[in-house]
Design a protein around this motif. Structure first.
Motif, PDB file in Angstrom:
ATOM      1  N   GLU B 436      44.297  38.560   3.562  1.00  0.00           N
ATOM      2  CA  GLU B 436      45.645  38.635   3.056  1.00  0.00           C
ATOM      3  C   GLU B 436      46.590  37.749   3.973  1.00  0.00           C
ATOM      4  O   GLU B 436      48.086  37.840   3.611  1.00  0.00           O
ATOM      5  CB  GLU B 436      46.012  40.290   2.992  1.00  0.00           C
ATOM      6  N   LYS B 437      46.182  37.235   4.999  1.00  0.00           N
ATOM      7  CA  LYS B 437      47.202  36.447   5.816  1.00  0.00           C
ATOM      8  C   LYS B 437      47.814  34.986   5.467  1.00  0.00           C
ATOM      9  O   LYS B 437      46.986  34.109   5.123  1.00  0.00           O
ATOM     10  CB  LYS B 437      46.591  36.122   7.189  1.00  0.00           C
ATOM     11  N   GLU B 438      48.903  35.345   4.676  1.00  0.00           N
ATOM     12  CA  GLU B 438      49.480  34.114   3.868  1.00  0.00           C
ATOM     13  C   GLU B 438      49.603  32.882   4.657  1.00  0.00           C
ATOM     14  O   GLU B 438      49.580  31.877   4.079  1.00  0.00           O
ATOM     15  CB  GLU B 438      50.659  34.484   3.124  1.00  0.00           C
ATOM     16  N   TYR B 483      50.918  36.974  -4.158  1.00  0.00           N
ATOM     17  CA  TYR B 483      51.901  36.224  -3.191  1.00  0.00           C
ATOM     18  C   TYR B 483      52.067  34.838  -3.892  1.00  0.00           C
ATOM     19  O   TYR B 483      51.043  34.126  -3.677  1.00  0.00           O
ATOM     20  CB  TYR B 483      51.533  35.997  -1.858  1.00  0.00           C
TER      21      TYR B 483
END
Lengths: 81, 729
Positions: B436-438, B483
Motif C-alpha cells: 500500500e506504500k504509494e 489511490y
C-alpha cells in the motif's frame, strides 16, 4: 486532403483516395480492418501506393505522454541528519 | 622616546623561552635562583629583582648598552631571575626626567607577571584575575604593534587553561579587544593569535555569546580571506561553532556576507577544512531560499559536485551531500547542479558502506531527477538503481523507483537501457513489495508505463511484464481502496501492455476488463455530477476526466482482441462510449471514437452503436483537426453504414468529402449546398458533361466498382458534387 494536389479529380476518385487514406491510417495506428476493407485496399492498390508516401510520418495515436513527477516540491529538508 | 626595532622572530622566540622558564618549574638553571627549603619543608625559589639604574655619566658605557636588544632589556626587567647572578642590566635612560620604555614597562610588567603567575597557579583568585585582564585588555589596544602582539600571545596562552579561559570570556571588553586586534592588525602572527583565542573561547556558551556580542562574526568572516591557512582554520571553526550553538549567528553571518566568502573556500584541498566549511553552508542555507541563491551565484553547485567527485573522506562526502540535498529543492539550483554533473557524481556513492551517505545521495538524486531527463552519461547510475530495487529498505525503494520513473520519462535511451538490464522484473518485484506504500507503487508503475512504450525495446518490456508474472499484480492495483495516482498510472500501463497481442488473454484472465469498466463508470458519474459547475474536481490530485480518458484508452487497445471486444460490448459500455463522443476533452473524444471503431468491427456492436445515435457526433468529428479522431470517426461511419440505405451512405459520403474539402472553402460551400440531397437534387439539373457519381462502393467493403455500380445505381438519386459550383474565388 488537398484538392490543389490533384486538379480535376472526380468526386469518386477523391472518395476512393480518402477512404484508402482512412484505412491506411487505421492500420498505421494499429487498428484492425474488416475483410472487406482489406479487399478494398487490394482493389485500389495503385491509390494505396500513392497514398503511402502522403501519410503523416509522426505517430498519430500513441497514448498519453510520459510526465515527470516533481518530488522536490514535496521534499522537506530533514534537520541535522 | 627610544624605539628600537625588534626582530620579531627573535622576540617571539624569547617569549617562548620566558614561558618555558615559567611554566616549567624554575630549576634555577637559567635564573640562577636557588631552591631553598625552609624549616617547614616547603620549597621556594629565591628571586631576584632587577633594579634599574639611571646612567648619568660615562656615555660610552651607554653605547655598549645599546647593543643589547630591547627584548633582552624587557626580559631583564620582567624576569630578573633569568639574569646570570651578579649581572646587572644597565638601563639606557639618559634623561633622569624621562623613563625609558623598559623602565615604564618594568613596574606594570612586574605586576602583570605576578598577576599571571598567580592566575596560572592559583585558579580561584578572582581578584588577581580582575587585575590581569584589564591590563591585558589595554595592551591589546596599544598603538605599538609589538605590544599588541605580545599581549595577544599571552592571552592565547591563557586560553589554554580552563580557569583563565573562563575569566577571559567573562570579560566582554577583553573579547572585544581581541576581536578588534584581529581586525585591525597588519601583523599575521597577531591575527593568528587572536583567531586562536576566539577559537578557544568558542567552545563554551559564554565565549560564543561574548564573541557574538562584540562583533566577532563580521571580523571572523573577514578572516576567511586570509592567506594564512591557520587563520582560515581558526576562523571557519569558530564560525562553525557559532552557527551550531549561538542564536542569531546565522543571520549575522549572512549579513556579513559570510556565504560569499565561504563558497570560494570550496576550492581548498584540506578535507577536514572542507567538511567544516560545507557544514557551515548547510547550516546557513537550510530553509533559507536567499542563501541558496547566493550559493548558486558564487559557483556553489560546481564546487560541491567537484568535492563529491574527487574526495574519499566519508565525513566530507556526507556534509557535502547534505548541502546538495538542501540546494536540490531550490528550482534555480537544480538545473545548475545537474549541469555540473551532479547526477553522475552523486551516483558514485550509492554502493559504499556509509548508509547515511547513500541515503542522502538518493534523496538528492530523487529531487534532481525531474530536471535530469535529458542528461547523458547516466548509464552507470541507472544500473545501480535497478540493483537497488531489490532492497527491503522503504526509503531506498522510494528513491530508486522515483528516480527511475523520472529518468525514463521521454528518454528512449534510458528506457532501452533499463529494459535491457532487467529493470522490468526488478520493478515488478518492487510493486509487489510496495503493497500500500504509494510512494513506491506510483513511481514503480509509472516507470513500467514508460518502459512499455515509445522506444525500440518497448515490445521487449511488454513481454517481460507478462513473463515475470506481473500482469495479475498490476491488475490488482485497480482495486479498492483507490489511490488515484496509482490507478491512473496502472491504467496507462495496462493500455501499453495490451499493445502486445500475447498479453491480451492474460489481461482478460486477470479481470482487467470489468475493473476498467467499473472505474470508468465511477469516474464518468463523478464528472457528470460536477458538469454544471465549471469547477474541475480533483481526488488525490487527479481529475476524474483523466481516469475516464485512461480507462477508455485502455479498453480501446484491449478491444483489438475479438474476445475482449465481445466482453467489453457485453458490459453495456456502448451507450457510454457514444456519450463520451460529446466530451469537451479532445483526448476523450479520440479514445472513445477509437474504442467504437474497434467495437464496430462486430456487426452486432455496429448496430448498437448506430442505435445509440452515434452518427451525429461522429459526423461532427469528421471535421476534427486531429487526424486520429477524424480517422476513427470515418471508420466507424463506414462500418455502421454498411447495411444502410443509400441515403445514409450518401450523407456519409457528403460529410466525408466535406471533411476532405475543409481547406477549400469553395468546394465546401458546394458540397454543403448539396445536402439534403433528396429534396434539393433532381436528375434533370445534372450538368450533362459530367458522369454521374456512383457511391456504389460506399461502405460496401471494396467490392469492385464496376460490379457494384449497376446493382446499386439509382439514377434519380445521382449526386453530383459539382452541380452547384459557385463562381471561382
Amino acid at each position: 486532403m488537398n484538392r490543389e494536389e490533384a486538379p480535376g479529380k472526380s468526386p469518386e476518385e477523391m472518395y476512393v483516395q480518402q477512404k484508402v487514406r482512412v484505412l491506411l491510417m487505421l492500420k498505421k495506428m494499429g487498428s484492425n480492418l474488416t475483410p472487406s476493407e482489406e479487399a478494398f485496399l487490394r482493389n485500389y492498390a495503385g491509390v494505396v501506393n500513392a497514398q503511402m508516401s502522403q501519410l503523416p510520418q509522426h505517430n498519430i495515436d500513441q497514448g498519453a505522454e510520459d510526465v515527470v513527477m516533481a518530488f522536490s516540491r514535496q521534499e522537506t529538508e530533514d534537520r541535522r541528519q | 622616546m627610544m624605539s628600537m626595532q625588534m626582530n620579531e622572530a627573535e622576540g617571539s622566540v624569547k617569549v617562548a623561552e620566558w614561558q618555558q622558564t615559567y611554566y616549567a618549574h624554575d630549576s634555577g638553571i637559567q635564573s640562577g635562583a636557588t631552591t631553598v627549603r625552609d624549616d617547614e619543608g616547603t620549597e621556594y625559589s629565591a628571586k631576584k629583582y632587577a633594579v634599574t639604574t639611571t646612567m648619568v655619566e660615562n656615555p660610552t658605557e651607554v653605547e655598549a648598552q645599546y647593543t643589547l636588544t630591547r627584548a633582552q632589556r624587557v626580559r631583564a626587567a620582567m624576569f630578573p631571575e633569568t639574569l646570570v647572578e651578579g649581572e646587572a642590566v644597565l638601563s639606557t635612560q639618559t634623561d633622569p626626567g624621562q623613563q625609558t620604555n623598559v623602565q615604564r614597562l618594568a613596574e606594570p610588567s612586574q605586576l602583570l607577571k605576578t598577576a599571571i603567575v598567580h592566575l596560572i597557579n592559583y585558579q580561584d583568585d578572582a581578584e588577581l584575575a580582575t587585575r590581569a585582564v584589564p591590563e591585558l585588555t589595554k595592551l591589546l589596544a596599544d598603538d605599538d604593534a609589538v605590544v599588541v602582539n605580545k599581549a595577544a600571545m599571552i592571552v592565547n596562552q591563557l586560553t589554554r587553561k580552563e580557569a583563565s579561559r573562563r575569566v577571559l570570556m567573562q570579560s566582554p571588553q577583553m573579547v572585544a579587544a581581541v576581536v578588534r586586534a584581529m581586525q585591525n592588525t597588519g601583523d599575521m602572527e597577531t591575527a593568528r593569535c587572536a583567531a586562536s583565542i576566539l577559537h578557544s573561547l568558542s567552545h563554551q556558551r559564554e565565549g560564543l555569546l561574548a564573541i557574538f556580542k562584540s562583533g566577532g562574526i563580521p571580523a571572523l568572516v573577514r578572516m576567511l580571506s586570509s592567506p594564512m591557512e591557520s587563520v582560515l582554520f581558526y576562523a571557519i571553526t569558530t564560525l562553525h561553532n557559532l552557527l551550531l550553538h549561538q542564536e542569531g549567528a546565522k543571520m549575522a553571518v549572512r549579513l556579513a556576507d559570510g556565504l560569499q566568502r565561504m563558497v570560494p573556500l570550496l576550492k581548498k584541498s584540506n578535507p577536514k577544512f572542507l567538511a567544516i566549511t560545507t557544514d557551515c553552508l548547510q547550516l546557513l542555507s537550510y530553509g533559507n531560499q536567499e542563501s541558496k541563491l547566493i550559493i548558486l551565484a558564487n559557483g556553489g553547485p560546481e564546487g560541491l559536485v567537484f568535492i563529491m567527485r574527487n574526495y574519499n573522506y566519508e565525513k566530507l562526502l556526507w556534509t557535502t551531500s547534505r548541502v546538495l540535498k538542501v540546494l536540490s529543492v531550490c528550482p534555480s539550483n537544480k538545473p545548475a547542479i545537474v549541469e555540473a554533473g551532479g547526477m553522475q557524481a552523486l551516483g558514485q556513492h550509492l554502493t559504499g558502506s556509509s548508509q547515511r551517505l547513500t541515503q542522502n545521495c538518493l534523496w538528492t538524486l530523487r529531487n534532481l531527477s525531474d530536471a535530469a531527463t535529458k542528461q547523458e552519461g547516466l548509464d552507470g547510475l541507472l544500473q545501480v538503481l535497478v540493483g537497488q530495487l531489490g532492497s527491503d529498505d522503504v526509503n531506498m525503494l522510494t528513491c530508486a523507483t522515483g528516480i527511475l520513473s523520472n529518468l525514463t520519462c521521454n528518454n528512449s535511451r534510458n528506457k532501452a537501457l533499463v529494459t535491457q538490464c532487467g529493470g522490468v522484473e526488478a520493478l515488478i518485484h518492487a510493486v509487489l513489495r510496495a503493497g500500500e506504500k504509494e510512494d513506491v507503487a506510483e513511481p514503480a508503475v509509472c516507470a513500467l508505463r514508460h518502459l512499455t512504450s515509445r522506444h525500440q525495446d518497448a515490445e521487449l518490456a511488454q513481454n517481460a511484464v507478462r513473463l515475470h508474472y506481473g500482469i495479475p499484480a498490476i491488475v490488482k492495483l485497480l482495486g479498492q481502496p483507490h489511490y488515484w495516482p496509482v490507478v491512473k498510472a496502472t491504467v496507462g500501463l495496462i493500455r501499453n501492455l495490451a499493445l502486445c497481442p500475447v498479453n491480451q488473454a492474460p489481461l482478460r484472465d486477470a479481470g482487467a476488463i470489468p475493473r476498467l469498466v467499473n472505474l470508468l463508470l465511477k469516474a464518468h458519474q463523478d464528472t457528470q455530477r460536477h458538469a454544471s459547475s465549471s469547477q474541475q474536481t480533483y481526488q488525490d490530485g487527479v481529475r476524474m476526466e483523466e481516469i475516464v480518458e485512461g480507462c477508455t484508452g485502455a479498453l480501446h487497445i484491449l478491444a483489438r482482441d475479438p474476445v475482449n471486444r465481445g466482453e467489453i460490448a457485453s458490459m453495456q459500455t456502448i451507450p457510454l462510449f457514444v456519450q463520451l463522443l460529446y466530451s469537451y476533452v479532445e483526448n476523450v473524444k479520440r479514445v472513445s471514437a477509437g474504442v467504437l471503431c474497434e467495437l464496430a468491427l462486430d456487426k452486432q456492436s455496429a448496430e448498437m452503436i448506430d442505435a445509440e445515435g452515434a452518427s451525429a457526433p461522429l459526423m461532427e468529428l469528421l471535421h476534427s483537426n486531429n487526424e486520429g479522431i477524424a480517422t476513427y470517426a470515418a471508420a466507424v461511419l463506414f462500418r455502421i453504414s454498411e447495411d444502410k440505405s443509400s441515403d445514409y451512405r450518401k450523407r456519409v459520403s457528403v460529410e466525408l468529402t466535406h471533411s476532405l474539402f475543409k481547406h477549400d472553402p469553395a468546394a465546401w460551400e458546394m458540397a454543403h449546398n448539396a445536402v439534403p440531397m433528396q429534396a434539393a437534387y433532381l436528375a434533370d439539373e445534372l450538368d450533362g458533361g459530367y458522369p454521374p457519381y456512383s457511391y456504389s462502393d460506399l461502405g460496401m467493403g471494396g467490392m469492385p466498382l464496376e460490379a457494384e455500380m449497376h446493382e446499386q445505381y439509382m439514377p434519380e438519386m445521382v449526386y453530383d458534387p459539382r452541380q452547384a459550383y459557385p463562381e471561382p474565388l
